[in-house]
Design a protein around this motif. Structure first.
Motif, PDB file in Angstrom:
ATOM      1  N   GLU A 126      19.662 -23.176  70.168  1.00 54.75           N
ATOM      2  CA  GLU A 126      19.531 -22.460  68.819  1.00 54.75           C
ATOM      3  C   GLU A 126      18.284 -22.456  68.271  1.00 54.75           C
ATOM      4  O   GLU A 126      17.829 -21.575  67.683  1.00 54.75           O
ATOM      5  N   LEU A 127      17.564 -23.695  68.382  1.00 53.45           N
ATOM      6  CA  LEU A 127      16.160 -23.858  67.634  1.00 53.45           C
ATOM      7  C   LEU A 127      14.942 -23.131  68.612  1.00 53.45           C
ATOM      8  O   LEU A 127      13.872 -22.892  68.080  1.00 53.45           O
ATOM      9  N   GLY A 128      15.370 -22.684  69.936  1.00 55.34           N
ATOM     10  CA  GLY A 128      14.425 -22.128  70.611  1.00 55.34           C
ATOM     11  C   GLY A 128      14.647 -20.871  70.988  1.00 55.34           C
ATOM     12  O   GLY A 128      14.652 -19.885  70.033  1.00 55.34           O
ATOM     13  N   PHE A 129      14.865 -20.545  72.066  1.00 55.84           N
ATOM     14  CA  PHE A 129      15.221 -19.019  72.644  1.00 55.84           C
ATOM     15  C   PHE A 129      16.456 -18.586  72.622  1.00 55.84           C
ATOM     16  O   PHE A 129      16.989 -17.680  72.995  1.00 55.84           O
ATOM     17  N   GLY A 130      17.375 -19.393  72.158  1.00 62.32           N
ATOM     18  CA  GLY A 130      19.054 -19.282  72.296  1.00 62.32           C
ATOM     19  C   GLY A 130      19.448 -17.817  71.767  1.00 62.32           C
ATOM     20  O   GLY A 130      19.874 -17.049  72.307  1.00 62.32           O
ATOM     21  N   PRO A 131      18.771 -17.638  70.455  1.00 63.36           N
ATOM     22  CA  PRO A 131      19.140 -16.323  70.005  1.00 63.36           C
ATOM     23  C   PRO A 131      18.818 -15.049  70.660  1.00 63.36           C
ATOM     24  O   PRO A 131      19.401 -14.044  70.791  1.00 63.36           O
ATOM     25  N   PHE A 132      17.525 -15.307  71.149  1.00 64.34           N
ATOM     26  CA  PHE A 132      16.936 -14.143  71.894  1.00 64.34           C
ATOM     27  C   PHE A 132      17.496 -13.966  73.056  1.00 64.34           C
ATOM     28  O   PHE A 132      17.908 -12.876  73.558  1.00 64.34           O
ATOM     29  N   LEU A 133      17.931 -15.055  73.926  1.00 61.81           N
ATOM     30  CA  LEU A 133      18.628 -15.033  75.126  1.00 61.81           C
ATOM     31  C   LEU A 133      19.885 -14.371  75.122  1.00 61.81           C
ATOM     32  O   LEU A 133      20.517 -13.652  75.862  1.00 61.81           O
ATOM     33  N   LYS A 134      20.767 -14.799  73.871  1.00 62.77           N
ATOM     34  CA  LYS A 134      21.949 -14.102  73.631  1.00 62.77           C
ATOM     35  C   LYS A 134      21.752 -12.296  73.689  1.00 62.77           C
ATOM     36  O   LYS A 134      22.719 -11.866  74.200  1.00 62.77           O
ATOM     37  N   GLN A 135      20.704 -12.030  73.016  1.00 62.98           N
ATOM     38  CA  GLN A 135      20.455 -10.487  72.895  1.00 62.98           C
ATOM     39  C   GLN A 135      20.167 -10.054  74.262  1.00 62.98           C
ATOM     40  O   GLN A 135      20.696  -8.992  74.535  1.00 62.98           O
ATOM     41  N   VAL A 136      19.548 -11.117  75.044  1.00 63.20           N
ATOM     42  CA  VAL A 136      19.191 -10.140  76.418  1.00 63.20           C
ATOM     43  C   VAL A 136      20.289  -9.956  77.125  1.00 63.20           C
ATOM     44  O   VAL A 136      20.473  -9.092  78.006  1.00 63.20           O
ATOM     45  N   ARG A 137      21.391 -11.115  77.175  1.00 64.10           N
ATOM     46  CA  ARG A 137      22.469 -10.841  77.850  1.00 64.10           C
ATOM     47  C   ARG A 137      23.358  -9.718  77.426  1.00 64.10           C
ATOM     48  O   ARG A 137      24.203  -9.255  78.059  1.00 64.10           O
ATOM     49  N   GLU A 138      22.976  -9.176  76.124  1.00 63.63           N
ATOM     50  CA  GLU A 138      23.697  -7.951  75.748  1.00 63.63           C
ATOM     51  C   GLU A 138      23.016  -6.774  75.723  1.00 63.63           C
ATOM     52  O   GLU A 138      23.232  -5.875  75.525  1.00 63.63           O
ATOM     53  N   GLY A 139      22.062  -6.932  76.468  1.00 62.55           N
ATOM     54  CA  GLY A 139      21.184  -5.727  77.160  1.00 62.55           C
ATOM     55  C   GLY A 139      19.925  -5.314  76.288  1.00 62.55           C
ATOM     56  O   GLY A 139      19.422  -4.461  76.644  1.00 62.55           O
TER      57      GLY A 139
END
Length: 264
Positions: free
Chosen positions: A246-259
């Protein structure tokens, strides 16, 4: 009289030494200024080459001009807000990562229990790289990661498929670990073991494990450890635990998985 000549001789010697020191200082300073631009260009070129390498677009004998041309046609640098996971409409060329890390307004000090990677501070914005195919469609994303090993800060790029989980490539390009032991993180054979591994589980949590003694066959989350280099391997593990969280790329990768990359 002899004493006066001796004093004159010492004075002249000191004068000559001072003049020589001054001349040398001017030459060294002039050389440093003259070479600075070339050094910066070479540093940028090395960075581009490493990004192309991890994206699978580099060749062993690729010229500097070919590196620049391929990078410009296939790689799109973007700035990313780590907290929100949003890509920003700002020019990456105007962003100074080192300055951001020094600025309390542009970075955050990490609490010891959060600082798995041993980096102490994390900038709020980082530069990432979208890799496009010949039809200009995003086919992968390259993320910069770094963390402390046994002796050094280990810097790497990792390339992920558009699912935001699966590794397409990894390269450690700057590290000072023990040659033949921890330094094997640069070995192409070990790097190849990462391809196809998943960094996150089905819930988007960091799941990759560097396994001492070797990962089980078919383990999609396991990467072989480094023989005789447990502390370096631990550093790799902690690096990915932090940067995929969550302090790294977690929020971004969540959006990536959503397209999100479809609009990149």
């Amino acid at each position: 009289m002899a004493e006066m000549k001796s004093n004159d001789s010492i004075g002249r010697t000191l004068l000559v030494v001072l003049v020589l020191c001054l001349v040398c200082s001017v030459v060294v300073a002039g050389s440093a200024v003259g070479l600075k631009s070339r050094q910066q260009q070479q540093k940028a070129l090395d960075k581009q080459r490493n990004i192309l390498d991890v994206a699978g677009l580099a060749t062993p004998k690729m010229s500097g001009e070919a590196v620049k041309t391929t990078f410009e046609s296939r790689i799109t640098p973007r700035l990313l807000d780590l907290k929100s996971g949003e890509m920003l409409d700002k020019d990456p060329a105007k962003f100074d990562q080192a300055a951001a890390l020094r600025d309390p307004q542009q970075s955050v000090e990490l609490a010891s229990n959060d600082d798995r990677a041993g980096i102490k501070r994390r900038s709020n914005i980082v530069e990432i790289y979208l890799v496009r195919d010949e039809q200009n469609k995003v086919q992968e994303v390259v993320l910069p990661v770094y963390g402390k090993g046994l002796w050094s800060m280990m810097n790497a790029f990792v390339s992920l498929q558009t699912d935001g989980r699966t590794v397409k490539g990894i390269t450690y390009y700057d590290q000072g670990e023990t040659p033949g032991l921890g330094g094997e993180i640069e070995n192409p054979t070990w790097r190849a073991k990462w391809v196809g591994k998943k960094l996150l589980d089905d819930n988007g949590q960091p799941a990759l494990r560097v396994v001492k003694g070797g990962a089980r066959q078919g383990d999609e989350y396991g990467v072989d450890g480094l023989s005789g280099a447990t502390l370096t391997a631990n550093g790799v593990q902690h690096t990915f635990d932090f940067w995929m969280g969550e302090l790294g790329f977690g929020p971004f990768l969540k959006q990536v998985r959503e397209g999100a990359l479809n609009n990149g």
